[in-house]
Write a protein that holds these residues in place. Structure first.
Motif, short mmCIF file in Angstrom:
data_model
loop_
_atom_site.label_atom_id
_atom_site.label_comp_id
_atom_site.label_asym_id
_atom_site.label_seq_id
_atom_site.Cartn_x
_atom_site.Cartn_y
_atom_site.Cartn_z
N UNK A 311 83.95 -48.60 45.35
CA UNK A 311 83.48 -48.95 44.01
C UNK A 311 84.59 -48.71 43.00
N UNK A 312 84.53 -49.44 41.90
CA UNK A 312 85.45 -49.22 40.80
C UNK A 312 84.82 -48.17 39.88
N UNK A 313 85.53 -47.07 39.66
CA UNK A 313 85.02 -46.00 38.82
C UNK A 313 85.61 -46.13 37.41
N UNK A 314 84.75 -46.30 36.43
CA UNK A 314 85.19 -46.39 35.05
C UNK A 314 85.51 -45.00 34.50
N UNK A 315 84.50 -44.11 34.58
CA UNK A 315 84.66 -42.77 34.02
C UNK A 315 83.60 -41.85 34.61
N UNK A 316 83.92 -40.58 34.73
CA UNK A 316 82.94 -39.59 35.14
C UNK A 316 82.61 -38.68 33.97
#
Length: 343
Positions: A311-316
């Motif tokens: 998955x592409x992670x934008x922000x945590x």
């Protein structure tokens, strides 16, 4: 509930009370406060997971706003996807599963330190994924697979159109199409987002604010059109999407962010033998979702294990910063998935 073996119980230490996000009233992001709730007990065929991370999804924003109530029997605690460690099992699930790292699609309860998941809806977390990445997989993977690949029959050599190209759904669609040899045209709302989609592997990206996506699809496909459209907009996009379809093309609706009704040209549907379909995943029963999980474990998970699909992670965001996570989701500037981390 099956008892935790004595040699493991001292290590896992399941408490009676946990922190969770369970708003009493609809509202803005500020209602997402941590509260104490009883740790749930796994029932028949279920497992209790100590949550490491939880994906943030558009339906959760809508539920928080009071626009999307959870299905009957689902927890009022927000959240539909988790990663974590199995710490207890219900009847019908072997004790050997305790300690296993899993990710799971659930009907609710993810925004919590512990969550119950049907064991059939769990997938093992391979070494190729971090726990944050694993938490960002289930909802979009189940959605794209059941709609683009099962309902729309997308297959190698096809060209498809997917709206919302930089959303969690859109970025997962790009990843899956790359794995299975499908050309994917996406739409996005800015030049920067189009560039992001192209960098992630989209074959073409159309800025719907400055370009007519119908004309661009016709241009890209040499007038032939696409085999399938995955649409989350609805409303006046539907008749425009139909213009993008090739003969025998399939249109799949998965959300109605732009309107729940549409006027469609019936004779064109008949003449070109088009198929209009759609689905909602969250209300489907455990048996269906378990079948999907089983199919994913056989057809998609080997690519995940090989590191070919992530998955592409934008922000945590930290668990307590859930209001900021929802604010970012609502702003629409994200590319990929937003994830809450529990540690």
């Amino acid at each position: 509930m099956t008892a935790i073996p004595e040699n493991q119980s001292s290590n896992l230490r399941v408490p009676e009370v946990m922190k969770a996000i369970d708003p009493e009233q609809p509202g803005g992001p500020e209602v997402l406060v941590l509260v104490d709730r009883p740790v749930p007990k796994p029932g028949q065929g279920e497992v209790l997971v100590k949550v490491a991370a939880a994906g943030v999804n558009r339906p959760e924003v809508m539920q928080r706003q009071g626009k999307y109530p959870p299905p009957p029997g689902a927890p009022s605690i927000l959240g539909m996807e988790i990663s974590g460690t199995i710490v207890a099992v219900g009847e019908g699930v072997g004790d050997e599963q305790i300690g296993q790292l899993v990710c799971a699609l659930i009907s609710g309860g993810a925004y919590a330190e512990y969550a119950v998941a049907p064991f059939g809806q769990c997938l093992p977390v391979p070494e190729a994924l971090t726990m944050v990445e694993a938490a960002a997989m289930p909802e979009t993977l189940f959605t794209v697979w059941t709609n683009l690949f099962e309902r729309a029959y997308a297959m190698e050599g096809d060209t498809v159109l997917v709206h919302g190209g930089t959303s969690g759904i859109g970025t997962m669609a790009i990843g899956l199409c790359n794995v299975f040899g499908i050309d994917i045209i996406v739409t996005a709302g800015s030049k920067a987002k189009c560039e992001a989609a192209l960098s992630l592997g989209a074959t073409h990206a159309i800025d719907y604010k400055s370009e007519d996506f119908v004309e661009r699809v016709k241009e890209i496909t040499g007038g032939k059109g696409v085999a399938a459209v995955l649409d989350m907009v609805g409303g006046d996009y539907v008749p425009r999407n139909l213009q993008c379809l090739a003969e025998d093309g399939r249109h799949v609706s998965i959300a109605v962010m732009g309107g729940a009704t549409a006027t469609v040209p019936l004779f064109e549907i008949m003449r070109r033998r088009l198929t209009l379909t759609g689905s909602t995943l969250r209300p489907r029963d455990t048996a269906f979702k378990s079948l999907v999980a089983d199919e994913l474990s056989r057809t998609v998970w080997p690519h995940v294990e090989a590191g070919k699909l992530k998955p592409v992670i934008d922000r945590t965001f930290a668990f307590a910063d859930a209001p900021a996570a929802h604010t970012r989701m609502e702003a629409g500037d994200h590319v990929g998935k937003i994830v809450l981390t529990m540690e």
